[in-house]
Write an enzyme that holds these catalytic residues in place. Structure first.
Site, short mmCIF file in Angstrom:
data_model
loop_
_atom_site.label_atom_id
_atom_site.label_comp_id
_atom_site.label_asym_id
_atom_site.label_seq_id
_atom_site.Cartn_x
_atom_site.Cartn_y
_atom_site.Cartn_z
N ASP A 92 1.09 -1.35 0.12
CA ASP A 92 -0.01 0.13 -0.11
C ASP A 92 0.94 1.29 -0.03
OD1 ASP A 92 -2.09 -1.67 0.01
OD2 ASP A 92 -2.47 -1.40 2.45
N LYS A 93 0.30 2.39 -0.48
CA LYS A 93 1.11 3.50 -0.60
C LYS A 93 1.66 3.85 0.66
CE LYS A 93 0.35 8.67 -1.03
NZ LYS A 93 -0.71 9.77 -1.29
#
Length: 305
Positions: free
Chosen positions: A132-133
């Site tokens: 995820d970011k």
């Protein structure tokens, strides 16, 4: 194109899908709504507009944001390991892995395209799994198509060991080592996030995470999570499911604490056989400064595991 008698009365978007099967319906609908399609010389902006036999339809193809996203952009990549077959990247929090709506540039994929010409020849620039970011840590990237296929198969066969460190809310209860087995699917109440679901009632895939408590205090715990499957947001969902959401993970019930404003999750260890030689590989990433500071604020210590 000229509308055939067999297409008389058809919706404009459906007729275009039949005539231009190499393009998706959503893309063709965007063209219509953007004024790039005309019928008998006049722009038509309703995908549901009906056609008549003999109508002349013109389409002006336009590049999508996605098609323009796969461009090389130089960036400093933290390369932990590199050979002719693969890269291991230590991704910082905040870096998006793959272009998507809202992030069509400045992604790891863009950086890989600039790093070496090899990646332009591979699907997704060799990216075989994602973080995820706001998750930091280690990622595998293939440099050849053969390595990419092998790594994908190894991940599916669970031959790649992936371990994470997470700072979670609330003191632990129960055994220090817990096996979390809960299917994961779209949250039926909020389709923008995932959830632990009942596979008999909702669509979901089996998911398993081993969770071990390393340190704890009155505010929460430092845990080590080992993935046995690779579902979207798996650790975030499973930790929330146990009643211990990740610190600062607002999507799954966490709140900012210990100075952290991004989800407190770090992919700290990767272990796998080399995709070409089979030789054992193991990589460990140190805690990033924000997580190390968060531990210190809670009076917790981390020793390399």
């Amino acid at each position: 194109m000229i509308v055939a008698p067999t297409t008389h009365g058809a919706r404009l978007d459906k007729a275009l899908v039949q005539a231009l099967p190499e393009f998706s319906r959503s893309y063709l609908q965007q063209l219509i709504e953007g004024g790039a399609v005309d019928v008998n010389g006049l722009a038509v902006v309703r995908p549901s507009a009906r056609l008549k036999a003999g109508d002349s339809v013109g389409v002006c193809l336009r590049p999508t944001a996605q098609s323009q996203a796969f461009k090389a952009q130089a960036m400093d990549l933290r390369v932990v390991f590199e050979d002719a077959h693969l890269l291991v990247i230590d991704k910082p929090a905040g870096l998006v892995v793959h272009p998507a709506p809202g992030n069509w540039s400045g992604t790891l994929l863009n950086g890989l395209l600039a790093y070496h010409s090899d990646f332009a020849e591979l699907p997704r620039a060799g990216i075989v799994h994602r973080l995820d970011k706001d998750t930091s840590g280690l990622m595998l990237v293939a440099r050849t198509r053969q390595s990419m296929d092998t790594l994908v198969q190894m991940i599916a066969a669970r031959s790649v060991q992936r371990q994470y460190l997470a700072l979670v809310h609330r003191p632990w209860s129960g055994p220090k080592l817990r096996e979390v087995q809960a299917a994961i699917g779209r949250d039926p109440r909020n389709r923008l996030r995932m959830a632990a679901v009942d596979p008999g009632r909702d669509s979901g895939k089996a998911a398993r995470t081993s969770v071990e408590v390393l340190q704890e205090c009155a505010q929460g715990c430092l845990v080590r999570c080992t993935l046995h499957t690779g579902r979207t947001h798996q650790i975030r969902v499973h930790m929330a499911h146990t009643g211990h959401p990740l610190v600062a993970d607002g999507v799954y019930g966490g709140v900012p604490a210990a100075g952290l404003v991004r989800q407190a999750l770090h992919a700290f260890r990767l272990a796998l056989p080399h995709p070409a030689s089979g030789a054992p590989l193991e990589f460990v990433s140190a805690l990033p400064p924000d997580l190390a500071n968060g531990l210190a604020q809670w009076g917790l210590r981390y020793n390399s595991v």
